[in-house]
Write a protein that holds these residues in place. Structure first.
Motif, PDB file in Angstrom:
ATOM      1  N   ARG A  26       0.764  -1.300   0.249  1.00  0.00           N
ATOM      2  CA  ARG A  26       0.407   0.074  -0.211  1.00  0.00           C
ATOM      3  C   ARG A  26       0.907   1.770  -0.310  1.00  0.00           C
ATOM      4  NH1 ARG A  26      -2.503  -2.555   4.590  1.00  0.00           N
ATOM      5  NH2 ARG A  26      -1.285  -0.835   5.497  1.00  0.00           N
ATOM      6  N   HIS A  27       2.136   0.921  -0.442  1.00  0.00           N
ATOM      7  CA  HIS A  27       3.517   2.304  -0.071  1.00  0.00           C
ATOM      8  C   HIS A  27       2.955   3.022   1.280  1.00  0.00           C
ATOM      9  CE1 HIS A  27       4.272   1.339  -4.181  1.00  0.00           C
ATOM     10  NE2 HIS A  27       2.842   1.271  -4.165  1.00  0.00           N
ATOM     11  N   ASP A  28       2.522   2.322   2.880  1.00  0.00           N
ATOM     12  CA  ASP A  28       2.063   2.931   3.751  1.00  0.00           C
ATOM     13  C   ASP A  28       3.523   2.755   4.724  1.00  0.00           C
ATOM     14  OD1 ASP A  28       1.465   3.911   6.225  1.00  0.00           O
ATOM     15  OD2 ASP A  28       0.199   2.457   6.932  1.00  0.00           O
ATOM     16  N   TYR A  29       4.756   3.403   4.159  1.00  0.00           N
ATOM     17  CA  TYR A  29       5.982   3.762   4.646  1.00  0.00           C
ATOM     18  C   TYR A  29       5.515   3.968   5.576  1.00  0.00           C
ATOM     19  CZ  TYR A  29       6.583   3.579  -0.598  1.00  0.00           C
ATOM     20  OH  TYR A  29       6.613   3.446  -1.570  1.00  0.00           O
ATOM     21  N   SER A  30       5.220   5.270   6.735  1.00  0.00           N
ATOM     22  CA  SER A  30       5.032   5.751   7.777  1.00  0.00           C
ATOM     23  C   SER A  30       4.827   4.632   8.859  1.00  0.00           C
ATOM     24  CB  SER A  30       4.239   7.014   7.874  1.00  0.00           C
ATOM     25  OG  SER A  30       5.376   7.828   6.996  1.00  0.00           O
ATOM     26  N   GLY A  31       3.269   3.847   8.099  1.00  0.00           N
ATOM     27  CA  GLY A  31       3.056   2.908   9.304  1.00  0.00           C
ATOM     28  C   GLY A  31       4.008   1.861   8.949  1.00  0.00           C
ATOM     29  N   LEU A  32       4.168   1.378   8.568  1.00  0.00           N
ATOM     30  CA  LEU A  32       5.616   0.465   8.697  1.00  0.00           C
ATOM     31  C   LEU A  32       6.623   0.946   9.514  1.00  0.00           C
ATOM     32  CD1 LEU A  32       6.490  -2.534   7.510  1.00  0.00           C
ATOM     33  CD2 LEU A  32       7.782  -1.470   5.337  1.00  0.00           C
ATOM     34  N   VAL A  33       7.301   1.946   9.584  1.00  0.00           N
ATOM     35  CA  VAL A  33       8.137   2.647  10.200  1.00  0.00           C
ATOM     36  C   VAL A  33       7.795   2.656  11.820  1.00  0.00           C
ATOM     37  CG1 VAL A  33       9.637   3.850  10.845  1.00  0.00           C
ATOM     38  CG2 VAL A  33       9.547   3.265   8.546  1.00  0.00           C
ATOM     39  N   ASN A  34       6.885   2.809  11.761  1.00  0.00           N
ATOM     40  CA  ASN A  34       5.751   3.163  13.415  1.00  0.00           C
ATOM     41  C   ASN A  34       5.421   1.844  13.891  1.00  0.00           C
ATOM     42  OD1 ASN A  34       5.655   6.234  12.815  1.00  0.00           O
ATOM     43  ND2 ASN A  34       3.465   6.255  12.368  1.00  0.00           N
ATOM     44  N   ARG A  35       4.902   0.637  12.601  1.00  0.00           N
ATOM     45  CA  ARG A  35       4.975  -0.511  13.384  1.00  0.00           C
ATOM     46  C   ARG A  35       6.597  -0.843  13.738  1.00  0.00           C
ATOM     47  NH1 ARG A  35       1.389  -3.945  16.122  1.00  0.00           N
ATOM     48  NH2 ARG A  35       0.830  -5.536  14.576  1.00  0.00           N
ATOM     49  N   PHE A  36       7.148  -1.686  12.826  1.00  0.00           N
ATOM     50  CA  PHE A  36       7.828  -1.604  12.811  1.00  0.00           C
ATOM     51  C   PHE A  36       9.383  -1.122  12.850  1.00  0.00           C
ATOM     52  CE2 PHE A  36       4.509  -4.290  11.170  1.00  0.00           C
ATOM     53  CZ  PHE A  36       4.490  -5.808  11.803  1.00  0.00           C
ATOM     54  N   GLY A  37       9.699  -0.415  13.314  1.00  0.00           N
ATOM     55  CA  GLY A  37      11.420   0.273  12.824  1.00  0.00           C
ATOM     56  C   GLY A  37      11.767  -0.260  11.644  1.00  0.00           C
ATOM     57  N   TYR A  38      12.743   0.482  11.453  1.00  0.00           N
ATOM     58  CA  TYR A  38      13.932  -0.017   9.892  1.00  0.00           C
ATOM     59  C   TYR A  38      14.754  -0.190  10.566  1.00  0.00           C
ATOM     60  CZ  TYR A  38      15.318   0.169   4.934  1.00  0.00           C
ATOM     61  OH  TYR A  38      15.766  -0.718   3.784  1.00  0.00           O
ATOM     62  N   ALA A  39      15.468  -0.673  10.223  1.00  0.00           N
ATOM     63  CA  ALA A  39      17.128  -0.537  10.881  1.00  0.00           C
ATOM     64  C   ALA A  39      18.156  -0.886  10.151  1.00  0.00           C
ATOM     65  CB  ALA A  39      17.359  -2.707  10.787  1.00  0.00           C
TER      66      ALA A  39
END
Length: 125
Positions: A26-39
């Motif tokens: 869905r290109h929900d980059y902010s949601g992905l980061v808010n939920r899981f973070g990014y290493a």
């Protein structure tokens, strides 16, 4: 994202992978980061980093056959001293016969585990 001890089984981790996969589709980059973070932010804003890495992967995707590539796959590491517990590998379709890979890492010690987006990749250029 911190996991409870009951969320480290294959079914739970696969569900987290499906959730992350759907967010990326869905290109929900902010949601992905808010939920899981990014290493792999490398001093970039996390949502910007995920978007840039996704777009880079899409520019050179993996060739996949839909009948041979499961959407999510959970693999557990052998006991180790690094704290790595499992990897959740997700196939994210970007075009017919083409996909990028999303990997989430589960790490921690004892009962304290976290799941984080580790990488988004296409074919190495």
């Amino acid at each position: 994202m911190k996991l409870s001890p009951t969320q480290t089984d294959e079914m739970s981790l696969s569900a987290f992978g499906e959730e992350a996969r759907a967010m990326l589709m869905r290109h929900d980059y902010s949601g992905l980061v808010n939920r899981f973070g990014y290493a792999l932010t490398y001093d970039r804003a996390p949502a910007v980093a995920i978007e840039a890495d996704f777009l880079s992967a899409v520019a050179s995707p993996h060739n996949v056959r839909s009948d041979t590539c499961p959407p999510t796959l959970v693999k557990y590491f052998a006991p180790n001293d690094t704290g790595l517990f499992a990897v959740v590998e997700c196939t994210v379709p970007v075009a017919p016969g083409a996909a990028v890979f999303l990997e989430l890492i589960v790490a921690g010690t004892g009962e304290e585990k976290h799941i984080t987006v580790e990488d988004i990749s296409g074919v190495a250029a």
